[in-house]
Design an enzyme around this catalytic site. Structure first.
Site, PDB file in Angstrom:
ATOM      1  N   PHE A  16      26.284 -26.542  -9.538  1.00  0.00           N
ATOM      2  CA  PHE A  16      27.175 -26.003  -8.515  1.00  0.00           C
ATOM      3  C   PHE A  16      26.449 -25.056  -7.552  1.00  0.00           C
ATOM      4  CE2 PHE A  16      29.690 -21.902  -8.184  1.00  0.00           C
ATOM      5  CZ  PHE A  16      30.222 -22.176  -6.920  1.00  0.00           C
ATOM      6  N   ALA A  73      18.499 -23.355 -13.147  1.00  0.00           N
ATOM      7  CA  ALA A  73      18.859 -24.276 -14.225  1.00  0.00           C
ATOM      8  C   ALA A  73      18.953 -23.540 -15.556  1.00  0.00           C
ATOM      9  CB  ALA A  73      17.830 -25.394 -14.322  1.00  0.00           C
ATOM     10  N   TYR A 142      25.122 -17.315 -25.193  1.00  0.00           N
ATOM     11  CA  TYR A 142      24.694 -17.471 -23.803  1.00  0.00           C
ATOM     12  C   TYR A 142      24.114 -16.167 -23.264  1.00  0.00           C
ATOM     13  CZ  TYR A 142      24.986 -17.981 -18.735  1.00  0.00           C
ATOM     14  OH  TYR A 142      24.692 -17.995 -17.400  1.00  0.00           O
TER      15      TYR A 142
END
Length: 309
Positions: A16, A73, A142
């Site tokens: 995105f 990325a 994460y």
């Protein structure tokens, strides 16, 4: 930078953010290389296929002649993550980033911009504005992987000629957005009455075009080298105000109604609803003063401009 328009590598070109950022840099005269899994077609962008990102990835073709790497990325945050898959955060976000940086140093790259996340600092809601000097306390895979990558990159670049800049954005919005915001937009498009009024929280967001502009400021500034920054639009809004603006763009005929605070609090006691309500009603303000002070950058686009684009 000797050349005011250096050659840039954007990783995650199919994602995105990179998908939106690439045309911004092309329009401003930069030479852009985009690395990703699927072919990316955009005038002015040279596409280089990269099937996966880990410690084994070979970046030679993508790094040829590159002055600046913007590493976008990575393995994104997933709400329902299997414990068996959590190691992939480390392999992609930590080992993959370190491997890219090592090859970038050997290739003579001048600046490496690592796009981290607000979740490297904090997981969940926070009432006080986050600033760079606060201690980092992520507690999910994460955020932990992003913080670990930051620390490893700082360690490996501190004695090299390649300059490192770390950017920590909050929730990013704009055309093609995915995740929770995309789900909210889908609800707004479908429902004539939306029960999101009366939520008195404070959130900082970042429009993808503003993010592209901030990246350019980081490329051009020497003052940012070796530093970590929070980036945001500079406006704190409530979830109710966000929904009101989204209604204006995606469903102008919809009506927004208030829900009493006690109903939201009651919903937090329901296991399958609690996490969703916490994300919707929690606060997460961000103070991006440090980046503005060091670069002179100010968000050039309003939220409505970016929602309508």
């Amino acid at each position: 930078m000797e050349n005011s328009r250096p050659r840039i590598l954007l990783t995650g070109i199919n994602g995105f953010v990179a998908h939106s950022v690439a045309p911004f840099f092309v329009e401003r005269g930069y030479k852009v290389v985009g690395a990703g899994r699927r072919e990316f077609k955009c005038d002015g962008v040279k596409f280089v296929p990269v099937s996966r990102i880990d410690r084994y990835t070979h970046w030679g073709a993508a790094l040829t002649g590159v002055d600046v790497v913007i590493h976008l990325a990575g393995r994104a945050h997933k709400m329902k993550e299997s414990p068996e898959d959590q190691h992939l955060y480390y392999e992609t976000n930590v080992e993959g980033s370190v491997n890219l940086a090592e090859q970038a140093i050997k290739a003579g790259v001048e600046k490496f911009i690592f796009v981290s996340s607000i979740k490297a600092m904090f997981s969940g809601a926070c009432e006080e504005p986050l600033v760079e000097s606060l201690p980092c306390r992520p507690h999910e895979p994460y955020g932990l992987s992003k913080l670990k990558a930051e620390l490893e990159l700082q360690k490996m670049t501190e004695k090299t000629a390649m300059k490192l800049v770390i950017l920590r954005p909050p929730l990013i919005y704009g055309p093609g957005v995915k995740g929770n915001l995309a789900s909210l937009i889908k609800i707004i498009r479908r429902l004539p009455v939306l029960p999101f009024g009366g939520i008195a929280n404070r959130r900082s967001l970042l429009g993808v075009k503003n993010f592209a502009s901030a990246m350019e400021a980081a490329i051009q500034s020497e003052a940012v080298n070796g530093k970590t920054y929070l980036i945001a639009d500079g406006e704190e809004i409530t979830t109710t105000e966000l929904v009101r603006r989204l209604i204006g763009v995606f469903n102008p005929s919809a009506r927004l109604i208030d829900i009493p605070g006690w109903i939201w609090r009651a919903g937090c006691a329901i296991p399958w609803l609690s996490e969703k309500i916490a994300r919707l009603t929690g606060s997460l303000p961000v103070d991006a003063t440090l980046f503005t002070r060091d670069t002179g950058w100010k968000a050039p686009f309003s939220m409505m401009e970016q929602l309508r684009s």
